[in-house]
Structures are given as C-alpha cells and as structure tokens.
Scaffold this motif. Structure first.
Motif, PDB file in Angstrom:
ATOM      1  N   ASP A 266       6.747   1.975 -10.862  1.00  0.00           N
ATOM      2  CA  ASP A 266       7.030   1.204  -9.859  1.00  0.00           C
ATOM      3  C   ASP A 266       6.411  -0.250  -9.666  1.00  0.00           C
TER       4      ASP A 266
ATOM      5  N   TYR B 171       2.576   3.715  -0.705  1.00  0.00           N
ATOM      6  CA  TYR B 171       1.789   4.661  -1.241  1.00  0.00           C
ATOM      7  C   TYR B 171       0.308   4.756  -0.574  1.00  0.00           C
TER       8      TYR B 171
ATOM      9  N   LEU C  23       3.785   5.545 -10.348  1.00  0.00           N
ATOM     10  CA  LEU C  23       3.094   4.389  -9.845  1.00  0.00           C
ATOM     11  C   LEU C  23       3.150   3.520 -10.772  1.00  0.00           C
TER      12      LEU C  23
ATOM     13  N   LEU D  42       3.849   9.169   0.215  1.00  0.00           N
ATOM     14  CA  LEU D  42       4.881   7.896  -0.007  1.00  0.00           C
ATOM     15  C   LEU D  42       5.770   7.964   1.054  1.00  0.00           C
TER      16      LEU D  42
END
Length: 234
Positions: free
Chosen positions: A61, A147, A58, A156
């Motif tokens: 990204d 997400y 996470l 995801l």
C-alpha cells in the motif's frame, strides 16, 4: 553355599539404581529441553508469519500511495482533499495512525474514489465507482486506508468501513519514520524523520514493529522494513 549362585549385594544394587536414575534424569532433561526448543521455534515462526503478513500488506500500500492514474493531481477535476495528503502519520494520546491514499490493487470491494482519465490532458474523480469508461479512457480505483496502532493491536479501517479490523495482536511497539529529500526535485533520501514538516518531501517510509509472544516462549521479535513511494521517485 555355592559362590557361583550368589546374587547382587545391597551396595551393588543401590549403585545400579543410582546409575539408572541418573540415566533417566539425563534422558528426561534432553527430552524437556528439546520440547522447549521446539515450542520456542514454533512461537518464533508464528510471530514471523504475522509480521510477514502485516508488513507485506503495508509495503504494497505504501508503494502505491499517491498513484491516482496517469496524470498529476493538478489535472484531476473534482479531486478530493485527501489526494493532497497521500501519506499522513498522526499520533494521539493512546494511538498512532498511518493514513495512505493509494491505488486499490486487486479490487477489494467498492473503492473510495475512482479516476477516469484519457491519460493525455483530462481526468475526473468520482466518489465510489465511476461511470463506464468511454473509448480511450482508463479507470483507476483509489482507496484511503488507515493503519492504527492502539492497545497492543494493529488495526485497519477505511472511510466506507470505519470499524477497525484487527490485523495482528500482541504488538509491543510500532514506529514509523519517513525518508525525506532536501528539495522537491530530488529523489535521494537525506535523512529519516518521525515528523517531517513538509510531507511533499517524503520519498520512503521505514517501519519498525515489535511483536510479543503472549506465552513467553520466545523473546520479543523486532522487524524493520523500508518501502519507497514509487509515485514520487520519477
């Protein structure tokens, strides 16, 4: 009768048995406690591994969200509407979803979009892969990742793979708040807001996730991280 040949009396034998039993019970208690401690430590380590995997992905990204090449979005011809909302948090009745439009680090299959740019004055967005870059052009792969937290799982999905893949189970809570600035030219976060009214003021994302051990060997573990949107920090 020879006194030296006399054995133990009944009282002495019972006392010895009682002492032996106490010793056995003590050793058993120590072994049981040691095994329980080892099991709880192993359960905690498994939860930490799950949290490290999910939060690490996470954060990577989030840091790349809004990175569409070497030119601003206004210079990109044919830019999709998704480029205008690189970070989006939506909450439904039974699920919550964080959507990121981010650089495709590592080339994970076919990108959702590709931007070709001369990093000077021109850029063009293409759905999927782009043509082969001309001399002086650079190619940037872009993905849209969603997400979703629902039914105790973090999942995801992408536009090209809408089926939600489970990243981790036994998620007790998953909360997100956004670090926002006072005005668009600022970089210093002034507060964290769960539902910011102006998404362009978002500069960081704070994630708090609680994982549960299904066997109950260890209490719920809560993890918290903050990731900055590098593309908006100048």
């Amino acid at each position: 009768m020879n006194r030296r040949a006399r054995g133990f009396s009944l009282v002495e034998l019972l006392l010895a048995l009682a002492l032996g039993l106490l010793l056995v019970l003590g050793v058993s208690q120590v072994v049981t406690s040691s095994r329980a401690t080892q099991a709880s430590q192993q359960a905690a380590m498994l939860l930490q591994d799950d949290a490290r995997f999910v939060l690490g992905k996470l954060m990577q990204d989030i840091r790349q969200a809004g990175m569409f090449g070497c030119l601003a979005t206004t210079y990109i011809d044919n830019a999709p509407l998704a480029f205008d909302r690189p970070v989006y948090w939506g909450a439904g009745s039974s699920s919550r979803a964080l959507t990121l439009v981010t650089a495709d680090v590592g080339g994970r299959g076919t990108p959702d979009w590709t931007v070709l740019s001369d990093c000077s004055s021109e850029a063009q967005a293409y759905a999927g892969n782009s043509p082969v870059p001309a001399p002086g052009q650079a190619r940037f792969a872009i993905r849209q990742l969603t997400y979703t937290f629902e039914a105790g799982q973090l999942k995801l999905s992408t536009p090209t793979a809408p089926a939600k893949a489970v990243l981790v189970d036994n998620v007790e809570a998953f909360d997100i708040s956004f670090g926002v600035v006072a005005k668009s030219a600022s970089v210093a976060v002034v507060r964290y807001d769960a539902n910011p009214s102006d998404e362009s003021l978002i500069r960081s994302v704070r994630i708090q996730m609680t994982l549960r051990d299904p066997s109950g060997r260890v209490k719920d573990q809560t993890y918290s991280v903050v990731a900055a949107l590098r593309n908006r920090l100048g």
